[in-house]
Design an enzyme around this catalytic site. Structure first.
Site, PDB file in Angstrom:
ATOM      1  N   ARG A 122      30.701 -26.443  16.952  1.00 39.54           N
ATOM      2  CA  ARG A 122      30.620 -26.885  15.561  1.00 39.54           C
ATOM      3  C   ARG A 122      29.294 -26.421  14.975  1.00 39.54           C
ATOM      4  O   ARG A 122      28.224 -26.700  15.525  1.00 39.54           O
ATOM      5  CB  ARG A 122      30.744 -28.408  15.486  1.00 39.54           C
ATOM      6  CG  ARG A 122      30.775 -28.966  14.073  1.00 39.54           C
ATOM      7  CD  ARG A 122      30.886 -30.478  14.108  1.00 39.54           C
ATOM      8  NE  ARG A 122      32.172 -30.908  14.635  1.00 39.54           N
ATOM      9  CZ  ARG A 122      32.367 -32.039  15.310  1.00 39.54           C
ATOM     10  NH1 ARG A 122      31.340 -32.838  15.567  1.00 39.54           N
ATOM     11  NH2 ARG A 122      33.569 -32.361  15.735  1.00 39.54           N
ATOM     12  N   ARG A 182      24.758 -44.700  16.881  1.00 41.57           N
ATOM     13  CA  ARG A 182      26.083 -44.111  16.656  1.00 41.57           C
ATOM     14  C   ARG A 182      25.924 -42.939  15.699  1.00 41.57           C
ATOM     15  O   ARG A 182      24.840 -42.680  15.188  1.00 41.57           O
ATOM     16  CB  ARG A 182      27.028 -45.172  16.055  1.00 41.57           C
ATOM     17  CG  ARG A 182      28.511 -44.892  16.152  1.00 41.57           C
ATOM     18  CD  ARG A 182      29.055 -44.895  17.562  1.00 41.57           C
ATOM     19  NE  ARG A 182      30.520 -44.934  17.565  1.00 41.57           N
ATOM     20  CZ  ARG A 182      31.294 -43.854  17.435  1.00 41.57           C
ATOM     21  NH1 ARG A 182      30.730 -42.674  17.296  1.00 41.57           N
ATOM     22  NH2 ARG A 182      32.600 -43.963  17.448  1.00 41.57           N
ATOM     23  N   LYS A 183      27.006 -42.219  15.440  1.00 44.02           N
ATOM     24  CA  LYS A 183      26.938 -41.097  14.504  1.00 44.02           C
ATOM     25  C   LYS A 183      26.537 -41.586  13.128  1.00 44.02           C
ATOM     26  O   LYS A 183      26.712 -42.756  12.788  1.00 44.02           O
ATOM     27  CB  LYS A 183      28.271 -40.364  14.436  1.00 44.02           C
ATOM     28  CG  LYS A 183      29.392 -41.121  13.726  1.00 44.02           C
ATOM     29  CD  LYS A 183      30.629 -40.254  13.615  1.00 44.02           C
ATOM     30  CE  LYS A 183      31.733 -40.977  12.843  1.00 44.02           C
ATOM     31  NZ  LYS A 183      32.941 -40.144  12.705  1.00 44.02           N
ATOM     32  N   GLY A 226      44.709 -37.914  12.421  1.00 45.46           N
ATOM     33  CA  GLY A 226      45.470 -38.037  13.653  1.00 45.46           C
ATOM     34  C   GLY A 226      45.172 -39.283  14.449  1.00 45.46           C
ATOM     35  O   GLY A 226      45.857 -39.582  15.424  1.00 45.46           O
ATOM     36  N   CYS A 243      39.048 -38.847  10.332  1.00 45.25           N
ATOM     37  CA  CYS A 243      38.359 -37.609   9.950  1.00 45.25           C
ATOM     38  C   CYS A 243      39.068 -36.873   8.814  1.00 45.25           C
ATOM     39  O   CYS A 243      38.463 -36.016   8.166  1.00 45.25           O
ATOM     40  CB  CYS A 243      38.221 -36.688  11.163  1.00 45.25           C
ATOM     41  SG  CYS A 243      37.176 -37.375  12.462  1.00 45.25           S
ATOM     42  N   GLY A 244      40.339 -37.169   8.574  1.00 50.89           N
ATOM     43  CA  GLY A 244      41.048 -36.561   7.453  1.00 50.89           C
ATOM     44  C   GLY A 244      40.876 -37.318   6.152  1.00 50.89           C
ATOM     45  O   GLY A 244      41.501 -36.985   5.144  1.00 50.89           O
TER      46      GLY A 244
END
Length: 617
Positions: free
Chosen positions: A57, A166-167, A423, A428-429
């Site tokens: 990425r 965390r992210k 998904g 993430c979508g």
């Protein structure tokens, strides 16, 4: 201590960089178990769906790429990545089918063109997103890209930021048209103006604690802070470091910044940020965002005379290396050797002069990456899905494309609809902010487990953000073409959003306590307000909202009698102002409320006063 915290305590993720050449020489089997996770700090992700291969990425702040970078990415994909590249919803790209022995060469090639993969995974600040049309669109308050670059330079490669709980997602935008889903970000800087004495300053209001995953969509909370562009990166850093030092490190699904905000409250969190910055921060300014949003797909006039930017749809964000190389050629031939990626997984060619615009739109690549897609295709967004993602439970990209193509001939081409696929619950979508959001799951049909989705409707980001509501559950994917056709053809998504807002808990009817603010202003000029927008002025201590509708100014009380929200932050539609909290409409001339005849705004007469107008009480 959870497994990831143990891993970080043993060795910083950035330190695995020194081991990459050895692992490349010795092969996949030589990689230590902990280092297989630490490689994510270097943007290198092992994928069990593709045994023996990695995903890489790339960090692309604000989605800005050069043609040299496009050619490098395309060349790498063609040579060692099976020609496959995915554009993500964070304005960056992912390479697939990468072998560990090819990683050092790839990192060197990327560095040659100014790209890195650092800190694009795990507990790091992810790629900074922002309006892809910065500096081009006339619908921006300020160009926010220098802030995105400054903040990125502050944390990339610094171990002060590599051990977050965390992210951490950050969006920084000066665009008024809500093109970045700011309310889903841990930090969002959104365009605002604030008056200091006689000076009106353009900057940002600060939102914190937004998210999609870890329990679902949480709309980012206003921190009641205004920052100037030159101090924005410093304040972002302070927020991140407060999270680093005080965020929970227990259950991984309950340690995003939002949980700290919920535990402390916005006031305590703001005090902690001020303590780290070492000074009091200014209270929030006037939010300059409009109610509408844009995807920047199509041909748009730039604010620079004679120039245009062209937004191209990349279906579900998937391109080939060859297409990127061709895109680089088009950007050089018709633009200024630059392309910009969007959060909807699309791409923009900026600075196209009027005389050659027609030639660009006739290029063969634009028959595939269209500037004029159908309404169904232009709003299509998809996460990676089970094809490459360890968390996903269904296939998304290929199925999303197939179903969209089936829908195209069945619904009007001009019917714009945003269909987003996620998904898994990580989101993430961005399915929670779409007209129609699809969340992958599994269900049984005739005793057999099959792919399915939960269907959400009415999601939105922006100043009137709303979480989509689940309307159908466990719909088998084989049934989706029929189900979605009805939703797309007959769905009134704006009406659904208004109903969702009305069902949300009402804010107190009384305005919040007064606090020190700008010096009172009792006169206003028409050129101070954008068409369809509003502004607050103060007359003898009373806040009054002034709106511009079809070139005419109208004045009303500022506070909504239903929700207590500031109407100056609302939008003007059909001669009425729409409350930003719950969508109630008030006629600007009479003050009458459309959904509730018992409510009425106080209106004020505006009388000419030199170049402007004064409110007559």
């Amino acid at each position: 201590m959870n497994k990831i915290e143990e891993l970080k305590a043993q060795k910083d993720g950035l330190d695995v960089g020194a081991d990459i050449p050895r692992y490349a020489a010795q092969g996949l089997e030589a990689i230590e178990e902990g280092d297989l996770d630490r490689l994510k700090w270097w943007g290198i992700f092992f994928r069990k769906q593709t045994p023996g291969y990695f995903m890489m990425r790339l960090r692309i702040p604000n989605g800005v790429t050069t043609t040299a970078q496009l050619r490098a990415i395309g060349g790498i994909a063609n040579r060692v990545g099976r020609g496959l590249v995915d554009i993500t919803t964070r304005q960056q790209v992912q390479l697939r089918w990468i072998r560990i022995q090819d990683v050092p060469e790839i990192l060197d090639r990327l560095l040659d063109v100014g790209l890195v993969t650092l800190q694009t995974g795990m507990d790091n600040i992810r790629n900074i997103i922002g309006c892809p049309a910065f500096g081009l669109t006339p619908n921006e308050v300020l160009d926010a890209s220098p802030v995105a670059r400054a903040f990125t330079a502050m944390f990339v490669g610094s171990k002060a930021y590599t051990n977050l709980p965390r992210k951490f997602n950050v969006g920084i935008t000066g665009c008024r048209e809500n093109c970045t889903h700011s309310e889903t970000q841990d930090i969002a800087l959104v365009p605002a103006v604030k008056t200091f004495g006689l000076e009106e300053v353009k900057g940002f209001n600060v939102l914190v604690g937004g998210k999609n995953g870890s329990g679902g969509y949480r709309v980012a909370s206003p921190l009641d802070v205004f920052v100037r562009p030159e101090e924005a990166a410093e304040v972002c850093s302070a927020i991140v470091l407060v999270f680093r030092d005080h965020g929970s490190r227990d259950a991984r699904n309950k340690i995003r910044l939002s949980f700290l905000i919920d535990a402390w409250g916005e006031a305590q969190f703001r005090e902690a940020v001020e303590a780290r910055v070492g000074r009091r921060l200014d209270k929030a300014g006037a939010d300059q965002r409009l109610a509408q949003s844009t995807d920047h797909v199509g041909v748009f006039r730039q604010k620079q005379p004679g120039l245009n930017y062209v937004g191209l749809l990349v279906p579900v964000g998937r391109v080939t290396g060859a297409q990127l190389v061709e895109l680089a050629r088009l950007c050089e031939q018709y633009g200024t050797a630059e392309a910009r990626l969007t959060v909807d997984q699309n791409v923009i060619i900026p600075n196209v002069p009027d005389p050659i615009l027609g030639r660009l739109t006739a290029e063969p690549l634009l028959k595939t990456l269209r500037y004029d897609p159908s309404g169904v295709m232009r709003g299509l967004v998809s996460c990676t899905g089970v094809e490459f993602c360890n968390l996903a439970v269904i296939e998304t990209k290929s199925r999303a494309l197939q179903i969209a193509r089936e829908l195209e001939p069945k619904v009007p081409a001009t019917k714009a609809v945003r269909i987003h696929w996620s998904g898994c619950p990580a989101g993430c979508g961005n399915h929670t902010v779409a007209d129609i959001g699809l969340l992958g799951t599994r269900t049984k049909v005739d005793g057999k487990v099959v792919d399915a989705v939960d269907i959400f409707m009415g999601g939105a980001s922006g100043p009137q953000a709303s979480q989509g509501v689940k309307v159908l559950e466990s719909v088998p994917c084989d049934e989706l073409p029929r189900v979605l056709e009805g939703l797309v053809r007959f769905g009134e998504f704006d009406r659904v959003r208004r109903q969702i807002r009305m069902l949300q808990p009402a804010a107190p009817a009384a305005p919040p306590p007064e606090r020190p603010g700008p010096a009172p202003v009792s006169t206003i000029r028409p050129d101070e307000i954008a068409e369809g927008g509003g502004k607050t002025i103060t007359v003898r201590g009373t806040e009054i909202a002034v709106f511009k509708c079809e070139g005419q100014l109208h004045a009303t009380q500022n506070w909504c009698p239903h929700a207590g929200a500031a109407l100056s932050a609302g939008t003007v539609e059909g001669g009425a102002v729409v409350c930003p909290a719950h969508g109630y409409r008030f006629d600007l001339r009479t003050g009458a409320c459309a959904p509730d005849a018992q409510l009425r705004l106080k209106t004020y007469l505006l009388v000419p006063d030199g170049p402007g107008f004064t409110v007559q009480e």
